[in-house]
Design a protein around this motif. Structure first.
Motif, PDB file in Angstrom:
ATOM      1  N   GLU A   1       7.177  -5.933  -3.674  1.00 37.76           N
ATOM      2  CA  GLU A   1       5.789  -5.760  -4.093  1.00 37.76           C
ATOM      3  C   GLU A   1       5.384  -4.289  -4.054  1.00 37.76           C
ATOM      4  OE1 GLU A   1       3.514  -8.301  -1.597  1.00 37.76           O
ATOM      5  OE2 GLU A   1       4.030 -10.124  -2.698  1.00 37.76           O
ATOM      6  N   ALA A   2       5.909  -3.553  -3.070  1.00 40.69           N
ATOM      7  CA  ALA A   2       5.578  -2.128  -2.988  1.00 40.69           C
ATOM      8  C   ALA A   2       6.192  -1.354  -4.152  1.00 40.69           C
ATOM      9  CB  ALA A   2       6.058  -1.558  -1.662  1.00 40.69           C
ATOM     10  N   ALA A   3       7.298  -1.885  -4.719  1.00 37.25           N
ATOM     11  CA  ALA A   3       7.966  -1.167  -5.809  1.00 37.25           C
ATOM     12  C   ALA A   3       7.116  -1.105  -7.065  1.00 37.25           C
ATOM     13  CB  ALA A   3       9.308  -1.822  -6.112  1.00 37.25           C
ATOM     14  N   VAL A   4       6.226  -2.075  -7.262  1.00 34.92           N
ATOM     15  CA  VAL A   4       5.404  -2.096  -8.474  1.00 34.92           C
ATOM     16  C   VAL A   4       4.030  -1.479  -8.237  1.00 34.92           C
ATOM     17  CG1 VAL A   4       6.593  -4.107  -9.390  1.00 34.92           C
ATOM     18  CG2 VAL A   4       4.596  -4.428  -7.925  1.00 34.92           C
ATOM     19  N   LEU A   5       3.789  -0.971  -7.030  1.00 31.95           N
ATOM     20  CA  LEU A   5       2.503  -0.343  -6.743  1.00 31.95           C
ATOM     21  C   LEU A   5       2.556   1.148  -7.048  1.00 31.95           C
ATOM     22  CD1 LEU A   5       1.093  -1.812  -3.416  1.00 31.95           C
ATOM     23  CD2 LEU A   5       0.234  -2.123  -5.722  1.00 31.95           C
ATOM     24  N   ALA A   6       1.398   1.705  -7.289  1.00 28.19           N
ATOM     25  CA  ALA A   6       1.278   3.142  -7.506  1.00 28.19           C
ATOM     26  C   ALA A   6      -0.083   3.583  -6.981  1.00 28.19           C
ATOM     27  CB  ALA A   6       1.415   3.484  -8.980  1.00 28.19           C
ATOM     28  N   PRO A   7      -0.191   4.807  -6.488  1.00 27.85           N
ATOM     29  CA  PRO A   7      -1.509   5.294  -6.059  1.00 27.85           C
ATOM     30  C   PRO A   7      -2.533   5.189  -7.175  1.00 27.85           C
ATOM     31  CG  PRO A   7       0.218   6.778  -5.312  1.00 27.85           C
ATOM     32  CD  PRO A   7       0.878   5.790  -6.237  1.00 27.85           C
TER      33      PRO A   7
ATOM     34  N   ALA B   1     -11.610  -1.151  -2.803  1.00 33.29           N
ATOM     35  CA  ALA B   1     -10.746  -0.160  -2.180  1.00 33.29           C
ATOM     36  C   ALA B   1      -9.740   0.332  -3.213  1.00 33.29           C
ATOM     37  CB  ALA B   1     -10.031  -0.734  -0.964  1.00 33.29           C
ATOM     38  N   THR B   2      -9.060   1.413  -2.883  1.00 38.23           N
ATOM     39  CA  THR B   2      -8.085   2.032  -3.786  1.00 38.23           C
ATOM     40  C   THR B   2      -6.856   2.433  -2.984  1.00 38.23           C
ATOM     41  OG1 THR B   2      -9.909   2.897  -5.122  1.00 38.23           O
ATOM     42  CG2 THR B   2      -7.722   3.835  -5.504  1.00 38.23           C
ATOM     43  N   VAL B   3      -5.678   2.221  -3.578  1.00 41.38           N
ATOM     44  CA  VAL B   3      -4.440   2.678  -2.955  1.00 41.38           C
ATOM     45  C   VAL B   3      -4.385   4.199  -3.083  1.00 41.38           C
ATOM     46  CG1 VAL B   3      -1.923   2.552  -2.981  1.00 41.38           C
ATOM     47  CG2 VAL B   3      -3.281   0.518  -3.511  1.00 41.38           C
ATOM     48  N   VAL B   4      -4.438   4.905  -1.971  1.00 37.48           N
ATOM     49  CA  VAL B   4      -4.478   6.372  -2.005  1.00 37.48           C
ATOM     50  C   VAL B   4      -3.094   6.987  -1.838  1.00 37.48           C
ATOM     51  CG1 VAL B   4      -6.881   6.542  -1.283  1.00 37.48           C
ATOM     52  CG2 VAL B   4      -5.091   6.376   0.455  1.00 37.48           C
ATOM     53  N   ARG B   5      -2.200   6.311  -1.109  1.00 34.91           N
ATOM     54  CA  ARG B   5      -0.849   6.832  -0.949  1.00 34.91           C
ATOM     55  C   ARG B   5       0.061   5.722  -0.463  1.00 34.91           C
ATOM     56  NH1 ARG B   5      -3.888   8.409   3.363  1.00 34.91           N
ATOM     57  NH2 ARG B   5      -2.979   8.157   5.455  1.00 34.91           N
ATOM     58  N   ILE B   6       1.373   5.918  -0.635  1.00 37.56           N
ATOM     59  CA  ILE B   6       2.385   4.949  -0.238  1.00 37.56           C
ATOM     60  C   ILE B   6       3.444   5.690   0.560  1.00 37.56           C
ATOM     61  CG2 ILE B   6       4.097   3.263  -1.024  1.00 37.56           C
ATOM     62  CD1 ILE B   6       2.427   2.921  -3.549  1.00 37.56           C
ATOM     63  N   ASN B   7       3.806   5.134   1.704  1.00 41.73           N
ATOM     64  CA  ASN B   7       4.786   5.778   2.562  1.00 41.73           C
ATOM     65  C   ASN B   7       6.150   5.816   1.879  1.00 41.73           C
ATOM     66  OD1 ASN B   7       6.584   6.424   4.797  1.00 41.73           O
ATOM     67  ND2 ASN B   7       4.863   5.911   6.115  1.00 41.73           N
ATOM     68  N   PRO B   8       6.829   6.964   1.861  1.00 50.52           N
ATOM     69  CA  PRO B   8       8.128   7.040   1.188  1.00 50.52           C
ATOM     70  C   PRO B   8       9.256   6.372   1.953  1.00 50.52           C
ATOM     71  CG  PRO B   8       7.613   9.143   2.214  1.00 50.52           C
ATOM     72  CD  PRO B   8       6.405   8.279   2.391  1.00 50.52           C
ATOM     73  N   SER B   9       9.042   5.987   3.203  1.00 54.72           N
ATOM     74  CA  SER B   9      10.089   5.370   4.016  1.00 54.72           C
ATOM     75  C   SER B   9       9.666   3.966   4.420  1.00 54.72           C
ATOM     76  CB  SER B   9      10.368   6.206   5.270  1.00 54.72           C
ATOM     77  OG  SER B   9      10.738   7.528   4.929  1.00 54.72           O
ATOM     78  N   ALA B  10      10.664   3.071   4.511  1.00 55.53           N
ATOM     79  CA  ALA B  10      10.422   1.714   4.989  1.00 55.53           C
ATOM     80  C   ALA B  10      10.516   1.682   6.505  1.00 55.53           C
ATOM     81  CB  ALA B  10      11.417   0.742   4.373  1.00 55.53           C
TER      82      ALA B  10
ATOM     83  N   VAL C   1       7.089  -1.679   3.644  1.00 55.13           N
ATOM     84  CA  VAL C   1       6.622  -0.377   3.157  1.00 55.13           C
ATOM     85  C   VAL C   1       5.118  -0.305   3.399  1.00 55.13           C
ATOM     86  CG1 VAL C   1       6.420   1.153   1.178  1.00 55.13           C
ATOM     87  CG2 VAL C   1       8.456  -0.277   1.451  1.00 55.13           C
ATOM     88  N   LEU C   2       4.657   0.771   3.995  1.00 50.57           N
ATOM     89  CA  LEU C   2       3.241   0.920   4.319  1.00 50.57           C
ATOM     90  C   LEU C   2       2.495   1.540   3.154  1.00 50.57           C
ATOM     91  CD1 LEU C   2       3.411   2.186   8.007  1.00 50.57           C
ATOM     92  CD2 LEU C   2       3.064  -0.141   7.183  1.00 50.57           C
ATOM     93  N   ALA C   3       1.433   0.864   2.744  1.00 49.77           N
ATOM     94  CA  ALA C   3       0.521   1.386   1.728  1.00 49.77           C
ATOM     95  C   ALA C   3      -0.826   1.636   2.388  1.00 49.77           C
ATOM     96  CB  ALA C   3       0.379   0.410   0.562  1.00 49.77           C
ATOM     97  N   TYR C   4      -1.461   2.718   2.031  1.00 53.18           N
ATOM     98  CA  TYR C   4      -2.723   3.120   2.648  1.00 53.18           C
ATOM     99  C   TYR C   4      -3.831   3.013   1.617  1.00 53.18           C
ATOM    100  CZ  TYR C   4       0.645   5.011   5.942  1.00 53.18           C
ATOM    101  OH  TYR C   4       1.695   5.154   6.819  1.00 53.18           O
ATOM    102  N   LEU C   5      -4.839   2.225   1.942  1.00 54.32           N
ATOM    103  CA  LEU C   5      -5.959   1.987   1.037  1.00 54.32           C
ATOM    104  C   LEU C   5      -7.201   2.666   1.598  1.00 54.32           C
ATOM    105  CD1 LEU C   5      -4.055  -0.763   1.033  1.00 54.32           C
ATOM    106  CD2 LEU C   5      -5.778  -1.497  -0.595  1.00 54.32           C
ATOM    107  N   GLY C   6      -7.888   3.376   0.750  1.00 53.99           N
ATOM    108  CA  GLY C   6      -9.109   4.057   1.152  1.00 53.99           C
ATOM    109  C   GLY C   6     -10.335   3.368   0.606  1.00 53.99           C
TER     110      GLY C   6
END
Length: 398
Positions: free
Chosen positions: A235-241, A258-267, A274-279
């Motif tokens: 699921e993280a593979a199809v996400l984008a900031p 909310a909006t995805v502001v960044r995605i952690n490059p490491s699992a 995979v950590l996704a950060y929503l602001g």
């Protein structure tokens, strides 16, 4: 044989005949008892019929779904700070309490400055002494230069005077630095808020002696919040900031954008998540630490004919997921093959839906998850009330 003996034999014969007659009557009495209890049992089973209200059923039908990624997490402020003691001493005052608002640079407390005041005075006196010593060495150096030019002393004496003056100059610079350090310690005794925000925790009380780096206040800025969501790799593979999301936060009925502001490059190690950060922007009722469940919209399903039901209507207490269908006056457990999840594009749809790829036909009414567990094959009927036409027609046709 006497008369008494004859009467005794006659009594025994009568008793034997009465016992044989009673024994022959037992099977007929048992049959009558079973026949009498059968109608009562059938009447009891007929009375144990599950009454279903219209709100207990949802129809399996094709819905346009928007595929989404669901997740959970807790809100935390983007900016937070902990006010720590930079010097050791007795805490004389700490004004703000939990929930109070503070501004960056605002004076919020004070540590006893007596020790730092005396250290500053001591350093200033040392500067005065060092400056006087430098004046002496400088005058001596100037005199020796004049005497060397006249030939009264050797150049070695001049070198000695020059070294003494350099040492006095360095000593003066050192004590001047000590003055600046004493002034800084004196200023550090005044506690100022590092950021603007609200006090979340008050970790010390006036009168306590605090050490260096002791935690005094925790301040959070609720104008901007963030949620950390752990997502599966696919699921993280199809996400984008920049992807939009909706959050349902405790205590709020309406979702929050909310909006995805960044995605952690490491699992993460172990879980491979995979950590996704929503602001999201701060709003009334949003506080740090509140639990939230969210949904990130990915893509809309192309086929609207795929049957779907709310996720809560799918039961997972068995080895395979199933739904409880209402057909022919009974409820039936139907195993189903689940597909993609998403939100239904229809009025009143507030919970996620899931596709049913196999196991049940479109148009079948099924029980909602709020009804709880129901035995397979139990008798059921719609309650005598205003039944929606769609459900009534579906139940009547089956």
């Amino acid at each position: 044989m006497t008369r008494r003996t004859g009467l005794l034999l006659f009594a025994v014969l009568v008793a034997l005949l009465a016992g044989a007659f009673a024994w022959r009557q037992v099977p007929s009495r048992r049959a009558a008892t079973v026949a009498a209890s059968a109608p009562a049992a059938s009447a009891g089973s007929a009375a144990a019929v599950l009454e279903l209200a219209p709100g207990d059923l949802v129809e399996v039908r094709g819905r346009p779904l928007t595929r989404a990624v669901t997740f959970t997490g807790s809100l935390k402020p983007v900016q937070s700070a902990v006010l720590k003691a930079k010097v050791a001493g007795e805490l004389l005052a700490l004004t703000p309490r939990e929930g109070d608002s503070v501004r960056a640079g605002e004076l919020v407390g004070r540590i006893d400055p007596t020790e730092f005041d005396w250290r500053l005075k001591q350093a200033e006196q040392q500067v005065a002494a060092a400056r006087a010593q430098r004046d002496i060495t400088l005058r001596q150096l100037q005199n020796n230069r004049a005497l060397v030019e006249q030939g009264f002393i050797s150049p070695t004496a001049l070198d000695t005077a020059l070294a003494n003056d350099n040492a006095a100059q360095a000593n003066l610079a050192a004590v001047q630095a000590a003055v600046e350090l004493a002034r800084k310690a004196q200023a550090d005794a005044l506690l100022r808020a590092p950021i603007s925000g609200q006090v979340a925790q008050r970790l010390a009380q006036p009168g306590e002696r605090v050490a260096v780096d002791a935690r005094l206040l925790e301040i959070v800025d609720l104008s901007r919040l963030e949620l950390e969501a752990a997502l599966p790799p696919d699921e993280a593979a199809v996400l984008a900031p920049g992807a939009s999301a909706r959050l349902w936060v405790e205590g709020r009925a309406e979702p929050v954008a909310a909006t995805v502001v960044r995605i952690n490059p490491s699992a993460q190690a172990g879980t491979r998540a995979v950590l996704a950060y929503l602001g999201l922007r701060g709003a009334p009722g949003l506080r740090a630490g509140l639990f939230a469940r969210g949904e990130i919209a990915l893509a809309r399903a192309a086929a609207a004919s795929v049957p779907s039901v709310p996720v809560s209507a799918v039961r997972v207490d068995a080895s395979r997921p199933y739904v409880i269908a209402f057909e022919n006056g009974r409820v039936q457990h139907r195993r189903v093959l689940l597909g993609a999840r998403g939100t239904a594009d229809e009025p009143g749809a507030t919970e996620p839906y899931v596709e049913l790829r196999e196991g049940i036909a479109a148009g079948t009414p099924v029980l909602r998850g709020s009804l709880g567990l129901v035995a397979d094959g139990a008798a059921a009927r719609l309650a005598a009330m205003a039944v929606p036409r769609a459900l009534a027609a579906s139940a009547a046709s089956r």
